[in-house]
Enzyme design. Structure first.
Site, PDB file in Angstrom:
ATOM      1  N   HIS A   1       4.570  12.024   0.669  1.00  0.00           N
ATOM      2  CA  HIS A   1       4.965  11.549   1.999  1.00  0.00           C
ATOM      3  C   HIS A   1       4.530  12.523   3.091  1.00  0.00           C
ATOM      4  CE1 HIS A   1       7.114   7.855   1.029  1.00  0.00           C
ATOM      5  NE2 HIS A   1       7.520   8.459  -0.069  1.00  0.00           N
TER       6      HIS A   1
ATOM      7  N   ASP B   1       0.821  12.500   3.683  1.00  0.00           N
ATOM      8  CA  ASP B   1      -0.554  12.093   4.061  1.00  0.00           C
ATOM      9  C   ASP B   1      -0.579  11.426   5.428  1.00  0.00           C
ATOM     10  OD1 ASP B   1       0.625   9.699   3.081  1.00  0.00           O
ATOM     11  OD2 ASP B   1      -1.182   9.054   1.997  1.00  0.00           O
TER      12      ASP B   1
ATOM     13  N   GLY C   1       3.333  -1.878  -9.837  1.00  0.00           N
ATOM     14  CA  GLY C   1       4.649  -1.429  -9.383  1.00  0.00           C
ATOM     15  C   GLY C   1       5.095  -0.111  -9.991  1.00  0.00           C
ATOM     16  N   SER C   2       4.153   0.652 -10.519  1.00  0.00           N
ATOM     17  CA  SER C   2       4.525   1.894 -11.207  1.00  0.00           C
ATOM     18  C   SER C   2       4.408   3.110 -10.308  1.00  0.00           C
ATOM     19  CB  SER C   2       3.594   2.100 -12.402  1.00  0.00           C
ATOM     20  OG  SER C   2       2.266   2.204 -11.906  1.00  0.00           O
ATOM     21  N   GLY C   3       3.892   2.921  -9.099  1.00  0.00           N
ATOM     22  CA  GLY C   3       3.662   4.077  -8.232  1.00  0.00           C
ATOM     23  C   GLY C   3       2.402   4.835  -8.607  1.00  0.00           C
TER      24      GLY C   3
ATOM     25  N   GLU D   1      -4.843  -2.520   2.993  1.00  0.00           N
ATOM     26  CA  GLU D   1      -3.433  -2.340   2.613  1.00  0.00           C
ATOM     27  C   GLU D   1      -2.544  -2.406   3.860  1.00  0.00           C
ATOM     28  OE1 GLU D   1      -2.603  -1.036  -0.807  1.00  0.00           O
ATOM     29  OE2 GLU D   1      -0.482  -1.258  -0.339  1.00  0.00           O
TER      30      GLU D   1
ATOM     31  N   ASP E   1      -4.012   7.423  -1.598  1.00  0.00           N
ATOM     32  CA  ASP E   1      -4.241   6.629  -2.814  1.00  0.00           C
ATOM     33  C   ASP E   1      -5.668   6.107  -2.879  1.00  0.00           C
ATOM     34  OD1 ASP E   1      -1.565   7.058  -2.929  1.00  0.00           O
ATOM     35  OD2 ASP E   1      -0.972   4.970  -2.636  1.00  0.00           O
TER      36      ASP E   1
ATOM     37  N   TYR F   1       9.447   2.300   2.971  1.00  0.00           N
ATOM     38  CA  TYR F   1       8.285   3.161   3.221  1.00  0.00           C
ATOM     39  C   TYR F   1       7.957   3.167   4.716  1.00  0.00           C
ATOM     40  CZ  TYR F   1       3.590   5.082   2.862  1.00  0.00           C
ATOM     41  OH  TYR F   1       2.477   5.870   3.011  1.00  0.00           O
TER      42      TYR F   1
HETATM   43  C1  GLA Z   1       2.198   5.635  -1.215  1.00  0.00           C
HETATM   44  C2  GLA Z   1       1.185   5.533  -0.076  1.00  0.00           C
HETATM   45  C3  GLA Z   1       0.467   6.863   0.163  1.00  0.00           C
HETATM   46  C4  GLA Z   1       1.468   8.015   0.297  1.00  0.00           C
HETATM   47  C5  GLA Z   1       2.509   7.978  -0.827  1.00  0.00           C
HETATM   48  C6  GLA Z   1       3.602   8.995  -0.631  1.00  0.00           C
HETATM   49  O1  GLA Z   1       1.567   5.861  -2.435  1.00  0.00           O
HETATM   50  O2  GLA Z   1       0.230   4.536  -0.340  1.00  0.00           O
HETATM   51  O3  GLA Z   1      -0.366   6.776   1.293  1.00  0.00           O
HETATM   52  O4  GLA Z   1       2.081   7.994   1.562  1.00  0.00           O
HETATM   53  O5  GLA Z   1       3.112   6.707  -0.961  1.00  0.00           O
HETATM   54  O6  GLA Z   1       3.084  10.280  -0.692  1.00  0.00           O
END
Ligand code: GLA
Length: 376
Positions: free
Chosen positions: A23, A25, A110-112, A148, A160, A210
């Protein structure tokens, strides 16, 4: 089943794990992600029409997108990331040709671990390749991020999509999200390895929470910029934040404190990895998790239980949530010869604490975009 020899190219892009720098970027900070062997593969061939036809290996849905009306894909359950990516690529002035695609995603949804970035980036690269265009992976990442944000509605940062496009085998990427300068740092963990574990809690409201966190950091910058001269929150030092905390509401102060301290941890973590101090790296991971739990409040009881079970295992040097949070995965640094014991004991402790069955992924650190011509 499809026969890959019916296609001309297979273009892939990676899922990612973020080692540290969460959190930050979208606050202009540095992040430290790595691209994974879990990825989205796009098998593509020209079809001589004005449509992009998409099918998937793991779901029965089929999608047919008219190139001159890509907006129509917005409401699709599957295929909307692809439609948004194609639209952004086209709007940036690139050529689109009619094609058939089969999408094969091994990044769990959905896994991050950024399945959406892997889909967006690989789709754009596949569209470029099949139209005979050269592409710049950084431009692909930026347009995937635009998809996105403007098409899928998540106001994400660049981490990402950048990792998905520009990752490098066996390296982490130290990426400055303000300037997009990057440094590849060899992922040398000695006798340790990264273990990724999914807490398997169904995601809920991730997008709205978010976007809310992001708005809070923008509020912090708005108040702090005039008194510090900072152009992004990552430029505010912890000392400046303390000095001017009176300008912020309590909750906005806590969010900002996470951001400025996490930025320092990223710097320390990259230095620790470079000098082989994996113990120090582990401590920084633990501190990052605590901050995401207490200050940024994006962990939740499941990720906390999973990280804490990992941190209690004797072969683990550190563990934290990775990605946006509110569910998804943890990343842990674990002694390679104890991974099996780690998985078993952490899995059991986590299940006792939450009732959920954690899933551990086998994945290695890989390249970003790959393009392969399929031999007939
Ligand atoms: C998600 C967002 C990224 C980043 C992360 C948290 O993955 O797509 O841009 O902000 O959360 O670090």
């Amino acid at each position: 089943m499809f026969d890959e020899r019916d296609y001309e190219y297979v273009v892939t892009a990676a899922g990612r794990v973020n080692i540290i720098g969460e959190h930050v970027d979208y606050c202009g900070g540095k992040v430290f992600p790595a691209a994974l062997s879990l990825r989205n593969a796009v098998y593509v061939r020209r079809n001589g029409t004005d449509r992009i036809n998409i099918s998937f290996t793991d779901i029965p849905d089929k999608v047919s997108l008219p190139i001159d009306d890509l907006e129509s894909g917005k409401s699709l359950k599957y295929g909307n990331y692809q439609a948004g990516s194609a639209l952004m690529w086209k709007n940036a002035g690139h050529k689109l040709v009619g094609c058939d695609m089969v999408q094969d995603c091994t990044v769990p949804f959905g896994s991050g671990l950024s399945s959406s970035a892997a889909i967006e980036v690989s789709t754009i690269a596949a569209l470029a390749v099949i139209a005979g265009e050269e592409f710049d992976p950084v431009e692909v990442a930026l347009l995937a991020q635009k998809a996105e944000r403007e098409y899928a509605g998540v106001n994400c940062g660049i981490m990402d999509q950048y990792a998905s496009a520009c990752g490098k085998k066996n390296c982490a990427i130290l990426l400055d999200c303000k300037t997009l300068e990057r440094e590849y740092v060899p992922l040398e963990l000695g006798e340790y390895t990264l273990v990724i574990a999914d807490c398997k809690k169904p995601h809920s409201l991730v997008e709205s929470k978010y976007n809310e966190r992001r708005a809070q950091t923008e509020e912090a910058l708005k108040a702090l910029a005039p008194v510090t001269g900072a152009t992004c929150l990552a430029e505010v030092t912890p000392v400046q934040l303390e000095e001017h905390k009176g300008l912020l509401s309590e909750v906005v102060y806590l969010r900002a404190k996470h951001v400025v301290e996490e930025c320092e941890r990223v710097h320390l973590a990259a230095e620790a990895m470079k000098r082989g101090d994996i113990r120090e790296l582990g401590k920084l991971l633990n501190a990052s998790h605590a901050s995401l739990r207490d200050l940024y409040e994006v962990t939740g009881k499941e990720l906390d239980a999973l990280a804490s079970a990992a941190q209690s295992h004797p072969a683990c040097l550190g563990s934290r949530m990775t990605g946006a949070g509110f569910g998804g995965c943890t990343v842990s640094i674990v002694k390679a010869d104890a991974v099996e014991d780690f998985r078993r004991k952490v899995g059991e402790a986590y299940e006792r604490a939450t009732g959920y069955h954690a899933k551990f992924y086998d994945s290695s650190v890989s390249d970003g975009i790959t393009v392969t011509k399929i031999e007939k």
